[in-house]
Design a protein around this motif. Structure first.
Motif, PDB file in Angstrom:
ATOM      1  N   ARG A  52       0.815  -1.209   0.000  1.00 48.43           N
ATOM      2  CA  ARG A  52       0.000   0.000   0.000  1.00 48.43           C
ATOM      3  C   ARG A  52       0.851   1.262   0.000  1.00 48.43           C
ATOM      4  O   ARG A  52       0.653   2.172  -0.812  1.00 48.43           O
ATOM      5  CB  ARG A  52      -0.864  -0.014   1.257  1.00 48.43           C
ATOM      6  N   GLU A  53       1.791   1.266   0.897  1.00 47.02           N
ATOM      7  CA  GLU A  53       2.659   2.432   0.999  1.00 47.02           C
ATOM      8  C   GLU A  53       3.392   2.685  -0.320  1.00 47.02           C
ATOM      9  O   GLU A  53       3.457   3.816  -0.798  1.00 47.02           O
ATOM     10  CB  GLU A  53       3.689   2.212   2.095  1.00 47.02           C
ATOM     11  N   ALA A  54       3.929   1.613  -0.871  1.00 41.51           N
ATOM     12  CA  ALA A  54       4.659   1.750  -2.138  1.00 41.51           C
ATOM     13  C   ALA A  54       3.730   2.256  -3.231  1.00 41.51           C
ATOM     14  O   ALA A  54       4.126   3.074  -4.069  1.00 41.51           O
ATOM     15  CB  ALA A  54       5.276   0.404  -2.533  1.00 41.51           C
ATOM     16  N   GLY A  55       2.492   1.819  -3.221  1.00 40.84           N
ATOM     17  CA  GLY A  55       1.520   2.256  -4.210  1.00 40.84           C
ATOM     18  C   GLY A  55       1.238   3.742  -4.078  1.00 40.84           C
ATOM     19  O   GLY A  55       1.192   4.481  -5.071  1.00 40.84           O
ATOM     20  N   ILE A  56       1.063   4.167  -2.847  1.00 41.45           N
ATOM     21  CA  ILE A  56       0.778   5.583  -2.599  1.00 41.45           C
ATOM     22  C   ILE A  56       1.963   6.431  -3.030  1.00 41.45           C
ATOM     23  O   ILE A  56       1.810   7.446  -3.719  1.00 41.45           O
ATOM     24  CB  ILE A  56       0.446   5.820  -1.106  1.00 41.45           C
ATOM     25  N   LYS A  57       3.150   5.962  -2.657  1.00 46.40           N
ATOM     26  CA  LYS A  57       4.364   6.669  -3.059  1.00 46.40           C
ATOM     27  C   LYS A  57       4.439   6.830  -4.569  1.00 46.40           C
ATOM     28  O   LYS A  57       4.904   7.845  -5.086  1.00 46.40           O
ATOM     29  CB  LYS A  57       5.590   5.906  -2.595  1.00 46.40           C
ATOM     30  N   ALA A  58       3.967   5.804  -5.276  1.00 47.70           N
ATOM     31  CA  ALA A  58       4.036   5.836  -6.738  1.00 47.70           C
ATOM     32  C   ALA A  58       2.916   6.661  -7.348  1.00 47.70           C
ATOM     33  O   ALA A  58       2.731   6.658  -8.569  1.00 47.70           O
ATOM     34  CB  ALA A  58       4.017   4.415  -7.291  1.00 47.70           C
ATOM     35  N   GLY A  59       2.103   7.282  -6.505  1.00 46.71           N
ATOM     36  CA  GLY A  59       1.152   8.231  -7.036  1.00 46.71           C
ATOM     37  C   GLY A  59      -0.315   7.844  -6.983  1.00 46.71           C
ATOM     38  O   GLY A  59      -1.191   8.604  -7.370  1.00 46.71           O
ATOM     39  N   ILE A  60      -0.654   6.668  -6.502  1.00 44.71           N
ATOM     40  CA  ILE A  60      -2.075   6.319  -6.366  1.00 44.71           C
ATOM     41  C   ILE A  60      -2.643   7.132  -5.203  1.00 44.71           C
ATOM     42  O   ILE A  60      -1.996   7.218  -4.155  1.00 44.71           O
ATOM     43  CB  ILE A  60      -2.251   4.814  -6.076  1.00 44.71           C
ATOM     44  N   PRO A  61      -3.832   7.723  -5.371  1.00 43.36           N
ATOM     45  CA  PRO A  61      -4.417   8.526  -4.283  1.00 43.36           C
ATOM     46  C   PRO A  61      -4.470   7.735  -2.969  1.00 43.36           C
ATOM     47  O   PRO A  61      -4.705   6.531  -2.980  1.00 43.36           O
ATOM     48  CB  PRO A  61      -5.832   8.836  -4.786  1.00 43.36           C
ATOM     49  N   ALA A  62      -4.255   8.421  -1.878  1.00 48.10           N
ATOM     50  CA  ALA A  62      -4.067   7.745  -0.599  1.00 48.10           C
ATOM     51  C   ALA A  62      -5.369   7.387   0.122  1.00 48.10           C
ATOM     52  O   ALA A  62      -5.339   6.885   1.240  1.00 48.10           O
ATOM     53  CB  ALA A  62      -3.179   8.592   0.308  1.00 48.10           C
ATOM     54  N   ASP A  63      -6.515   7.657  -0.485  1.00 49.73           N
ATOM     55  CA  ASP A  63      -7.766   7.424   0.250  1.00 49.73           C
ATOM     56  C   ASP A  63      -8.205   5.964   0.237  1.00 49.73           C
ATOM     57  O   ASP A  63      -7.690   5.139  -0.516  1.00 49.73           O
ATOM     58  CB  ASP A  63      -8.871   8.303  -0.326  1.00 49.73           C
ATOM     59  N   GLU A  64      -9.192   5.651   1.077  1.00 46.89           N
ATOM     60  CA  GLU A  64      -9.705   4.286   1.205  1.00 46.89           C
ATOM     61  C   GLU A  64     -10.218   3.736  -0.129  1.00 46.89           C
ATOM     62  O   GLU A  64     -10.058   2.562  -0.429  1.00 46.89           O
ATOM     63  CB  GLU A  64     -10.846   4.252   2.233  1.00 46.89           C
ATOM     64  N   ALA A  65     -10.871   4.598  -0.918  1.00 43.06           N
ATOM     65  CA  ALA A  65     -11.482   4.153  -2.171  1.00 43.06           C
ATOM     66  C   ALA A  65     -10.459   3.542  -3.121  1.00 43.06           C
ATOM     67  O   ALA A  65     -10.799   2.691  -3.940  1.00 43.06           O
ATOM     68  CB  ALA A  65     -12.201   5.306  -2.852  1.00 43.06           C
ATOM     69  N   HIS A  66      -9.204   3.984  -3.000  1.00 46.56           N
ATOM     70  CA  HIS A  66      -8.169   3.477  -3.904  1.00 46.56           C
ATOM     71  C   HIS A  66      -7.306   2.383  -3.284  1.00 46.56           C
ATOM     72  O   HIS A  66      -6.259   2.050  -3.815  1.00 46.56           O
ATOM     73  CB  HIS A  66      -7.283   4.636  -4.383  1.00 46.56           C
ATOM     74  N   ARG A  67      -7.763   1.862  -2.163  1.00 45.93           N
ATOM     75  CA  ARG A  67      -7.010   0.810  -1.464  1.00 45.93           C
ATOM     76  C   ARG A  67      -6.469  -0.280  -2.382  1.00 45.93           C
ATOM     77  O   ARG A  67      -5.274  -0.557  -2.425  1.00 45.93           O
ATOM     78  CB  ARG A  67      -7.949   0.138  -0.467  1.00 45.93           C
ATOM     79  N   GLN A  68      -7.385  -0.893  -3.121  1.00 46.90           N
ATOM     80  CA  GLN A  68      -6.974  -2.042  -3.906  1.00 46.90           C
ATOM     81  C   GLN A  68      -5.967  -1.634  -4.988  1.00 46.90           C
ATOM     82  O   GLN A  68      -5.003  -2.350  -5.239  1.00 46.90           O
ATOM     83  CB  GLN A  68      -8.210  -2.736  -4.515  1.00 46.90           C
ATOM     84  N   GLU A  69      -6.184  -0.464  -5.565  1.00 46.72           N
ATOM     85  CA  GLU A  69      -5.237   0.034  -6.572  1.00 46.72           C
ATOM     86  C   GLU A  69      -3.861   0.271  -5.982  1.00 46.72           C
ATOM     87  O   GLU A  69      -2.838  -0.039  -6.595  1.00 46.72           O
ATOM     88  CB  GLU A  69      -5.748   1.353  -7.166  1.00 46.72           C
ATOM     89  N   GLN A  70      -3.850   0.842  -4.788  1.00 46.03           N
ATOM     90  CA  GLN A  70      -2.563   1.062  -4.107  1.00 46.03           C
ATOM     91  C   GLN A  70      -1.820  -0.261  -3.966  1.00 46.03           C
ATOM     92  O   GLN A  70      -0.627  -0.369  -4.269  1.00 46.03           O
ATOM     93  CB  GLN A  70      -2.796   1.644  -2.703  1.00 46.03           C
TER      94      GLN A  70
END
Ligand SMILES: [Ca+2]
Ligand SMILES: [Ca+2]
Lengths: 154, 444, 444
Positions: free
Chosen positions: C120-138
């Motif tokens: 998750r953290e790595a996903g957020i760092k790479a630019g996926i929005p940090a909110d709950e809705a984007h959890r799976q994408e992160q």
């Protein structure tokens, strides 16, 4: 040595006393009196019988046979003897939690069971000698019909 | 049908119309007492196919011509058919080319006809006292004599396929084993050390100190008898010595390896393969042996449970005497124990059978390749002396392939064991090819 | 314990002491709410052997040195141990020589640690929005990134072996699949045409017209989830392309043949065998795939039924979180379904395992012989060009042997299929030898 024996006897009596006490408590608390009735709810008072009770409600004999019809002899004296005997072992097991799981039916109780199948299905099976209780000659209903009471175990 | 009628039926069934005795072979007579069982028995004339079984006597050699190669030089390479119902057993033997092109002994009749009175008579003729007390002796003696007779001569002594008296005591109707070769063999098996966890009466007799001899008819449980009556005939066999004494090779056990050990030890071969010169063993319908390796036997499930399941007839329950493929009768044969629907159960069997068949084809191809290579080696002048090892591998490989192929359930009776055996067959066949190739190379 | 206490227990067991969330990886925290499950979970540190399994991490290469030959030129030929309890998964990876002698990617951690927050953290760092809705994408993005990292770097991002949050929804405690590679693969499997009669939710989705995408977490039944949580890791895998993206090769199905087809099509190899030059595939723990071929899966019996059976603790039944060999726990694991005694059930398993083992030894020997022959051919100057066919046979044979050997139940999960696969392995290996021999002969 004599006093040793005495204190052992006292100890033994205490144990038996406590044990009887515990069993009576179990008997009371787990609605033991209902054990003597024919209502399947009597069995399920003991949560350990829950699985069989749930199974029985869905199984083929739900409408035609209760626990006792299959598990307790139909003749008057053996009936109450068996109830007492099983009642004792079940209470002991339940109280001390010293029985093996999954619970398996005892050989003597299995013979009673087979006789009960024949109590209802004797005529249907009459062409086929069934020999309940005879190790060598028995045609064991449960070999093929283990699911009739409480549905498949799986 | 109404309740009254059913109650009537229920009362009538034990009423014996006629007397039946040890000498009553004609099933029609028995049928008067037990019309329901007789009706089923008669239906074994029916013809219906399943994917790998059924009762249509198609020619197996046309179906898969590789077998002509595999059986080269032996009567099976000329005529080999799918088996069918019990009603045909005697006539199918009569019309088989295998009877015509080879001089067969009377031993063949042991499993294709109701032989007891014939055995008895022959025994009495040979001098065994004619009284009831010597019954069993008469039979055993007559068995020996008739085994050694030429087929045509012996054939005149019998007239029915398997009949009620072969499986039932006429007085009590209890199951019993009557076939001499089986009585001998099961005793031998019991006295061996081969583990038989699926045969509790033998295990018990052994545990109790192996006192006296194991007697199947007094010691076996009823559930065991429901398989033993079939094990009388559905087994691997050979004709022992000059007397052609029908023998089941269970001295060391019933597994494919133990039987092979036994044959190797007594130096038996069925024939010499025409192309390779290998001394080949022919396996014949080892259903009882294969069933013994399977999970059903181990769980106490008998042949009769699947092939003669109980069925309801009116208000009465009887054994279905229409012995046949259980796939033609899944609801009675399988569904009391397995609560899945019919098509699911059929799919399970076919998955097992398809796996077996796919490995079997591999084993056939490997063995035909070996036969081809060995023939080449011989033709290119490698002396038979040097071919011994490769021929021994041919024998080992073919014994295993045939053990599974001759068994009639396409692996179902013991799925993993059938696959294991075929895996070994492939290994030996390919090793044989390697041998042959090396020799050919060396010879050049 | 007495009745009162147990009636109390029956009431208490849902009481939550602490709040757990998606970010709670530490099992100690979860354990405050579910002390019984946590107690079991902790016991995965135990060490106990069974005949073919258990949790003693003995060295498999010392146990059967043929495998050094078979794995020649690959890290498995240096260090390969028996697996043990979940508690060790991260540390066992750390200490494996396979991590030290080869540069491994972060992908390795997917199945050896609790990776969700790291992904998750790595996903957020790479630019996926940090909110709950984007959890799976992160998570999916982070998974890609961490797969490609060097192991040592990725290793710093995780600190626990598999934890509660990997299998459970922290709010509802329902089972769920969290592992990205599994989520991708099960979707791919569903969209294939490979029959999966043992996975009813996929069959249903297909029958309903394959609408949208198959989503395991909303569509699978509870019983399926009791296997899917294990299928997250106990599967064959490979690292796809430069990005080292962890992938389960189920595009064409889950059988040994379908997976091979897939690898052949994408042109994958794990390494080039040092002695033979063949392009070898390494199979890794295909438990989920093998279970899928077996009768238990087909009958709806899940991994958790045997490896995490229910056990009674006082008045309640809980799942035994001491995940281990069922042979160490036969009464709970098997006897609920099979009414035979413990030693009998153990004997049944061992019979199956011994059959598998005996064929496996045969396959090992055949493959080692092939390796030997191929090496000889190469050494005696046969050009690699001509060895292609024999090398292809080496690849096929070894893939099959390894598929069964790397599976950790010694055939029990699908006895006949394991034997079938080994039979094929033997066939291909021996055919490879024949090829090699022919070439050598031709070369002379
Ligand atoms: Ca047939
Ligand atoms: Ca292990």
């Amino acid at each position: 040595m004599l006093s040793g024996l005495n204190s052992f006897t006292v100890f033994l009596c205490c144990c038996i006393g406590i044990f009887i006490g515990l069993c009576s408590y179990t008997f009371y608390y787990a609605n033991g009196a209902s054990y003597l009735s024919n209502d399947p709810k009597a069995c399920v008072n003991c949560h350990i019988m829950r699985e069989q009770y749930d199974g029985w409600q869905k199984a083929s004999h739900h409408a035609v046979a209760t626990c006792n019809d299959c598990h307790i002899p139909h003749e008057l004296v053996p009936k109450y003897f068996t109830k007492l005997k099983n009642g004792f072992w079940h209470s002991k097991g339940f109280t001390l939690q010293d029985f093996d799981e999954p619970i398996r039916i005892q050989p003597e109780n299995r013979i009673i069971l087979q006789k009960n199948c024949l109590y209802c299905h004797g005529e249907f099976m009459s062409l086929i000698a069934t020999h309940p209780g005879n190790d060598r000659q028995i045609l064991d209903c449960i070999h093929c019909h283990s699911n009739v009471g409480h549905g498949p175990a799986r | 049908k109404n309740v009254t009628q059913r109650k009537e039926e229920a009362k009538q069934h034990v009423f014996r119309v006629v007397e039946v005795t040890e000498d009553t072979i004609d099933p029609v007579t028995w049928g008067k007492n037990y019309p329901r069982q007789y009706d089923g028995y008669r239906r074994t004339v029916d013809t219906e196919r399943t994917r790998h079984g059924g009762s249509d006597a198609f020619n197996k050699l046309d179906d898969d011509p590789l077998w002509r190669e595999i059986f080269k030089g032996y009567a099976f390479g000329v005529d080999y058919r799918e088996d069918r119902g019990h009603a045909y057993m005697l006539s199918d033997q009569d019309i088989s080319e295998r009877i015509k092109i080879v001089k067969q002994p009377g031993a063949c009749l042991h499993c294709h006809s109701s032989t007891l009175p014939a055995y008895r008579e022959a025994g009495i003729k040979a001098g065994i006292p004619a009284d009831e007390a010597h019954r069993q002796e008469q039979i055993m003696k007559g068995f020996e004599i008739i085994c050694a007779m030429p087929y045509d001569e012996a054939r005149k002594l019998v007239s029915y396929p398997v009949s009620c008296v072969d499986c039932h005591d006429p007085e009590t109707m209890q199951l019993r084993a009557t076939r001499p070769a089986f009585l001998n063999a099961i005793r031998t098996l019991a006295s061996s050390d081969y583990p038989v966890p699926h045969l509790p009466s033998i295990e018990r007799w052994r545990k109790d100190g192996r006192k006296g001899e194991y007697d199947v008819n007094t010691m076996a449980t009823r559930q065991e008898m429901r398989s033993f009556v079939c094990g009388q005939c559905h087994v691997e066999y050979y004709f022992k010595g000059e007397g052609k004494l029908l023998t089941y090779p269970w001295n060391k056990g019933m597994g494919v390896d133990q039987i092979e050990d036994y044959y190797d030890e007594v130096g038996f071969k069925d024939w010499t393969h025409k192309s390779t010169g290998a001394q080949i063993l022919k396996a014949q319908h080892p259903e009882f042996e294969t069933w013994s390796q399977g999970i059903h036997a181990r769980s106490g499930v008998a042949c009769a449970d699947c092939h003669m399941p109980y069925k309801r007839e009116g208000a009465i329950k009887i054994s279905d005497h229409h012995v046949r493929s259980p796939l033609l009768n899944i609801s009675n044969a399988c569904q009391t124990c397995h609560h899945f629907n019919e098509s699911e159960l059929k799919a399970r069997v076919e998955l097992i059978q398809n796996r077996t068949r796919s490995l079997m084809i591999r084993a056939e191809e490997a063995i035909v390749a070996l036969i081809h290579d060995l023939r080449h080696s011989r033709e290119s002048g490698v002396p038979d002396e040097q071919l011994k090892e490769a021929q021994a591998l041919h024998r080992k490989a073919q014994w295993r392939l045939d053990f599974v192929a001759a068994e009639n359930a396409m692996g179902f009776h013991a799925p993993q064991e059938a696959a294991r055996i075929l895996g070994e067959a492939i290994d030996y066949a390919r090793q044989g090819q390697l041998q042959a190739l090396k020799l050919k190379t060396a010879a050049h």
